[in-house]
Scaffold this motif. Structure first.
Motif, mmCIF file in Angstrom:
data_model
loop_
_atom_site.group_PDB
_atom_site.id
_atom_site.type_symbol
_atom_site.label_atom_id
_atom_site.label_comp_id
_atom_site.label_asym_id
_atom_site.label_seq_id
_atom_site.Cartn_x
_atom_site.Cartn_y
_atom_site.Cartn_z
ATOM 1 N N LYS A 1 0.833 -1.215 0.000
ATOM 2 C CA LYS A 1 0.000 0.000 0.000
ATOM 3 C C LYS A 1 0.862 1.258 0.000
ATOM 4 N N GLY A 2 2.016 1.177 -0.644
ATOM 5 C CA GLY A 2 2.872 2.359 -0.712
ATOM 6 C C GLY A 2 3.643 2.628 0.571
ATOM 7 N N LEU A 3 3.561 1.718 1.540
ATOM 8 C CA LEU A 3 4.298 1.924 2.793
ATOM 9 C C LEU A 3 5.772 1.556 2.580
ATOM 10 N N ASP A 4 6.622 2.126 3.387
ATOM 11 C CA ASP A 4 8.025 1.703 3.400
ATOM 12 C C ASP A 4 8.096 0.345 4.081
ATOM 13 N N VAL A 5 8.839 -0.554 3.480
ATOM 14 C CA VAL A 5 8.966 -1.883 4.082
ATOM 15 C C VAL A 5 10.434 -2.170 4.341
ATOM 16 N N HIS A 6 10.745 -2.683 5.522
ATOM 17 C CA HIS A 6 12.118 -3.069 5.837
ATOM 18 C C HIS A 6 12.168 -4.536 6.182
ATOM 19 N N LEU A 7 13.043 -5.260 5.509
ATOM 20 C CA LEU A 7 13.236 -6.667 5.861
ATOM 21 C C LEU A 7 14.327 -6.728 6.924
ATOM 22 N N VAL A 8 14.021 -7.278 8.067
ATOM 23 C CA VAL A 8 15.023 -7.315 9.136
ATOM 24 C C VAL A 8 15.025 -8.657 9.866
ATOM 25 N N SER A 9 16.073 -8.862 10.628
ATOM 26 C CA SER A 9 16.069 -9.932 11.611
ATOM 27 C C SER A 9 16.524 -9.309 12.924
ATOM 28 N N ALA A 10 15.623 -9.311 13.884
ATOM 29 C CA ALA A 10 15.970 -8.738 15.185
ATOM 30 C C ALA A 10 17.032 -9.588 15.859
ATOM 31 N N VAL A 11 17.145 -10.852 15.446
ATOM 32 C CA VAL A 11 18.099 -11.759 16.071
ATOM 33 C C VAL A 11 19.512 -11.595 15.484
ATOM 34 N N THR A 12 19.604 -11.565 14.148
ATOM 35 C CA THR A 12 20.944 -11.447 13.560
ATOM 36 C C THR A 12 21.354 -9.987 13.365
#
Ligand SMILES: Nc1nc2c(ncn2[C@@H]2O[C@H](COP(=O)(O)OP(=O)(O)OP(=O)(O)O)[C@@H](O)[C@H]2O)c(=O)[nH]1
Length: 461
Positions: free
Chosen positions: A365-376
């Motif tokens: 929906k036009g949002l900024d998306v961040h792929l993350v791993s809180a663990v690594t």
């Protein structure tokens, strides 16, 4: 600083561990399943079961049986069919089960009938969530909210069967949530208590608002983490702040908001707030009860919606969270205000990860998306840079030439910029390049009025 630290919850209250043998029953009502509006994908039965077991485990129950029960036609008396009730009764007796959790709302009549038929205490989804909330609340406000929600829940139910239930419990204090002592009291007493709690809560809230308005004066924008329970909010909060917020594989480990002031890489300060985990079918009055807690979210400058992308139900969970946010009048499609954090990418294989990258680029929906791993820690730097840009404007490199007699400006530079290169010149002056946010650059212009000999070579804008 101390104000925020004071507001960190103290150690969770120790609860006596009473391990009860319990069964989890997930009724699946076939004909009502796919009626949600377009966006919410119906949940897989197995994940519903898994989540229900997870919820039950959150209050130290020993789950000895977990079943999905298809319900073709809900029965007014028992919700599930007579044959199934009979079957369950056998399991309850054979396994010495003391509590049956039905992962569906039950009417007071259904609850009472099932208890009678099965010979065990029965708790529905709302009752279970209230139990969990009761055990997790750590601040005074959190406890009052739960107690009030509990009393309101009771008020609408079971007036005739209080005593019946009390007798069944055998006074062991089992599931002794807030309000348990009210079980024998009449509606009037209950109402009086509700009134008293509401006044007390009001007083606590007034203090809170006061704190908040004080904090508003400090120029620290609030960035709020929200997400479905177990999405990884606390883990991300810890990864960002280095704090030791309780992060456990426990649903609703976080109930009260935790606030922490953090300094972003270019020196911008924000307050990061970790709030309650959301869940599907959260009863409306419960959302209302937690409204005060969620005010941090309502007033936040930026909302980070943390999602567990390794969960089969990621999309249904996002639908649930968005629904609750909408209840709080937060516009979840507002790209200025909401960022999606797709967490747990370390658990995905190449193909799943590639699919996410594609999906994130096409933009939810036009949002900024961040792929993350809180663990690594993967993806967190980019996320922080995005937060900083949103809060304090574009980051650009500037070159500074500081003569020896203007060196007192240096500590400010180090606090408000990320210094990349520095040359200590022979004339005692310093030349450096540093990344600065738009906000810091504006501030620097004011600073250089005091240090007119400092030369700034800044890029356009
Ligand atoms: N593999 C992996 N596990 C993660 C990641 N982030 C969180 N987890 C795990 O997921 C579980 C839940 O994490 P929490 O941080 O407690 O989740 P939460 O969203 O704060 O949960 P609630 O308090 O219930 O709202 C924990 O077991 C974490 O270790 C991640 O990026 N990768």
């Amino acid at each position: 600083m101390t104000e925020y630290e004071e507001r960190r919850p103290r150690q969770p209250i120790e609860h006596k561990t009473v391990v009860t043998r319990a069964a989890v029953v997930v009724p699946v009502l076939r004909q009502t399943q796919a009626t949600e509006e377009g966006e919410t994908v119906p949940r897989a039965d197995e994940s519903r079961l898994e989540e229900a077991v997870g919820l039950a485990a959150a209050i130290d129950l020993e789950i000895v049986s977990a079943v999905i029960v298809p319900v073709s036609k809900p029965r007014p008396a028992t919700l599930i069919g007579a044959g199934k009730v009979e079957e369950l009764k056998g399991v309850v007796a054979a396994e010495e089960i003391g509590l049956v959790i039905v992962d569906h709302p039950l009417t007071p009549v259904q609850q009472r009938n099932l208890e009678k038929e099965l010979g065990a205490k029965v708790l529905d989804r709302t009752g279970l969530i209230l139990e969990i909330f009761g055990r997790r609340a750590r601040t005074k406000e959190g406890r009052l909210q739960v107690e009030l929600a509990h009393l309101n829940y009771q008020k609408g139910r079971l007036v005739r069967s209080w005593t019946h239930l009390e007798r069944q419990r055998g006074g062991a204090g089992f599931l002794g949530g807030p309000g348990e002592t009210q079980i024998e009291s009449d509606r009037r007493q209950l109402q009086e208590k509700i009134g008293r709690l509401e006044r007390e809560l009001e007083a606590v809230r007034r203090t809170r608002t006061l704190h908040r308005s004080k904090r508003k004066k400090a120029p620290h924008p609030v960035v709020a983490l929200v997400g479905y329970t177990n999405a990884g909010k606390s883990t991300l909060f810890n990864a960002i702040t280095g704090a030791e917020v309780l992060a456990k594989d426990l649903l609703f480990a976080t109930l009260d908001p935790t606030l922490r002031r953090i300094t972003l890489p270019h020196g911008t300060e924000v307050i990061l707030s970790d709030t309650v985990g959301f869940i599907s079918d959260l009863p409306t009055h419960l959302v209302a009860a937690f409204r005060a807690t969620l005010e941090e979210v309502i007033e936040a400058e930026l909302v980070l919606h943390v999602r567990d992308m390794a969960n089969h139900d990621a999309s249904a969970q996002a639908g649930d969270v968005n629904k609750i946010l909408a209840d709080l009048e937060i516009d979840t499609a507002d790209a200025e205000h909401v960022v999606e954090v797709w967490n747990k990418v370390d658990l995905l294989d190449e193909a799943a990860r590639a699919a996410l990258v594609t999906a994130s680029e096409s933009g939810a929906k036009g949002l900024d998306v961040h792929l993350v791993s809180a663990v690594t820690g993967e993806g967190i730097d980019a996320l922080l840079a995005n937060i900083e840009t949103r809060v304090a404007g574009r980051i650009s490199d500037i070159a500074l030439d500081i003569p020896a007699d203007s060196l007192p400006i240096l500590p400010w530079i180090y606090e408000n910029a990320s210094v990349q290169e520095r040359t200590d010149r022979e004339d005692g002056g310093v030349s450096l390049t540093a990344g600065m946010t738009a906000q810091a650059r504006a501030e620097l212009r004011r600073m250089t009025a005091r240090y007119p000999d400092v030369r700034v070579a800044s890029p356009a804008g």
